[in-house]
Write an enzyme that holds these catalytic residues in place. Structure first.
Site, PDB file in Angstrom:
ATOM      1  CE  LYS A  16       4.581   0.119  -2.024  1.00 57.98           C
ATOM      2  NZ  LYS A  16       3.454   0.213  -1.107  1.00 57.98           N
ATOM      3  CG  HIS A  41       9.210   2.169  -0.234  1.00 58.14           C
ATOM      4  ND1 HIS A  41       9.431   1.886  -1.554  1.00 58.14           N
ATOM      5  CD2 HIS A  41       7.891   2.487  -0.146  1.00 58.14           C
ATOM      6  CE1 HIS A  41       8.298   2.032  -2.220  1.00 58.14           C
ATOM      7  NE2 HIS A  41       7.367   2.407  -1.391  1.00 58.14           N
ATOM      8  CD  GLN A 224       2.578   6.569  -3.661  1.00 62.43           C
ATOM      9  OE1 GLN A 224       2.711   6.502  -4.865  1.00 62.43           O
ATOM     10  NE2 GLN A 224       3.492   7.118  -2.885  1.00 62.43           N
TER      11      GLN A 224
END
Ligand code: IMP
Length: 423
Positions: A16, A41, A224
């Site tokens: 992401k 991330h 997540q």
């Protein structure tokens, strides 16, 4: 303007951070809405790798505002480390980082409670990142938590002490061996709280409402993945927040009708870190190869991720629960070199073939049913446009797209910003 969502559709670690960073130039505001420093991330550009835990992934762009929403839980100690790291890279975060007053605080004793709870579970442990996420959300829903806005109150320290003392009694109740020096942990905590207080705290739902009225574009960045969602994930082996689309509404104060595009991100195969069922997990050299080439180690804990074939049944479920409008496939490059690829298209469940995710996906009840497709040999990492991608790769993507009934609009073929192909 509508709020777009970027959501992980598997067990997290889909990539992401990279995609938010790629998409950021299109958005005025990037907002995190749930989770906390259990997330990691990763972003790579200009030959450098950065890992963010709580700070939204738009922070490296000059023109976007980054908001930590009310649904996020913040550990001031980890947050300070992230800020220090940004300062080292000369990122002027102060002017573009906003924090919701309603975000809850992770105290040092929340981390200790996490450790005590996990230790008490023995073999049944969740495999938590031990960042205090579960205990902090428990205090939130139990109406005992402390929030960022409380740091502005006169009696903040007394409130802190009362909760930390209560936590110490709870830690003793677990009756497990946990070594800690709370005084030392608190010293670090108080320093970090002072750093946090230098940032801008806002009533973020009000801010976002106004921003929408002013026509600003907003991307809500999930952490997540859907299979770790507290309601729809593989409970109890999940995290303690709603990682799915609805979490963006409660975690930012945005109404469902304001949601625009829902980008769903998945890896071309599947990984999972921590405990819990994983129907397509591989225990052979194929899984080993995916982990090695894909560098499958947790960005937060460094733990080795479990690897397996793509589970389309679980992915379809995630597309459905989130109302995904566009898909983004990551790490296609990792699958180069296999003669054939397997995709789980059904489960054998208690002797019957089913194509939905049942209540219990424990291995004693359920085995994956695979469809085999042709693999490709070419190294994808140097490819920059859709035309140069090999036929077998395009066939794989077309097959998934058809099964998922949702367009795959971006494929990623490496960790760098530049290794991103639009279809
Ligand atoms: P917790 O949220 O740290 O309590 O961890 C609960 C479960 O979610 C464990 O299996 C973790 O490994 C997993 N988990 C939490 N955050 C992430 C993440 O960002 N990526 C992948 N797995 C995660």
């Amino acid at each position: 303007m509508a709020v777009d969502l970027l959501l992980g559709l598997q067990w997290g670690d889909e990539g992401k951070g990279k995609i938010v960073d790629v998409l950021t130039s299109k958005y005025d505001i990037i907002a995190r809405f749930q989770g906390g420093p259990n997330a990691g991330h990763t972003l790579e550009f200009d030959g450098q790798k950065h890992v963010l835990h709580t700070i939204p992934s738009g922070i490296f762009h000059d023109n976007s505002v980054n908001l930590v929403g009310n649904g996020v839980v913040i550990d001031p100690v980890i947050f300070k480390k992230e800020l220090d790291n940004l300062a080292k890279h000369n990122i002027d975060y102060r002017s573009k980082l906003l924090i919701s007053r309603k975000a809850h605080l992770i105290l040092p004793t929340h981390r200790l409670l996490d450790a005590a709870s996990e230790a008490s579970k023995g073999k049944a442990k969740i495999g938590s990142t031990l960042k205090g996420i579960g205990p902090t959300y428990m205090d939130k829903t139990g109406r005992n938590g402390l929030r960022v806005g409380d740091l502005e109150l006169e009696d903040w320290k007394e409130r802190y002490r009362a909760l930390a003392d209560k936590h110490e009694k709870m830690i003793a109740f677990y009756d497990v061996e946990i070594q800690y020096n709370l005084k030392e942990l608190e010293k670090e905590f108080w320093t970090a709280v002072e750093t946090l207080k230098e940032l801008t705290f806002i009533d973020s739902e009000e801010y976002l409402h106004q921003a929408m009225k002013d026509g600003k574009s907003i991307l809500a960045e999930g952490a997540q993945g859907s299979l770790l969602d507290i309601d729809f994930g593989t409970y109890p082996f999940v995290t303690s927040s709603n990682t799915t689309a609805a979490g963006a509404c409660t975690g930012l104060g945005v109404a469902p009708r304001e949601i625009g595009e829902a980008f769903g991100i998945f890896k071309a195969y599947t990984t999972r870190v921590g405990s819990g069922p994983f129907p397509t997990e591989l225990f052979d050299e194929v899984g080993e190869k995916m982990g090695r080439i894909g560098n499958e180690f947790g960005a937060t804990t460094g733990r080795k991720r479990r690897c397996g074939w793509l589970d389309l049944v679980a992915l379809k479920y995630a597309v459905q629960v989130n109302g995904i409008t566009q898909l983004i496939m990551m790490k296609g490059d990792v699958l180069s070199g296999f003669d054939t690829l397997k995709v789980c298209t059904a489960y054998k469940y208690k002797g019957e073939e089913i194509t939905h995710l049942p209540y219990n996906i424990e291995p004693e009840n359920l085995q994956p049913v695979y469809t085999e497709v042709k693999g490709w040999k070419e190294d994808l990492t140097k490819m920059t446009d859709a035309e140069s991608l090999p036929k077998e790769f395009n066939d794989y993507v077309d097959f998934l797209e058809k099964e998922l009934e949702t367009p795959i609009t971006i494929v990623s073929v490496g960790p760098d910003r530049k290794q991103t192909i639009k279809r």
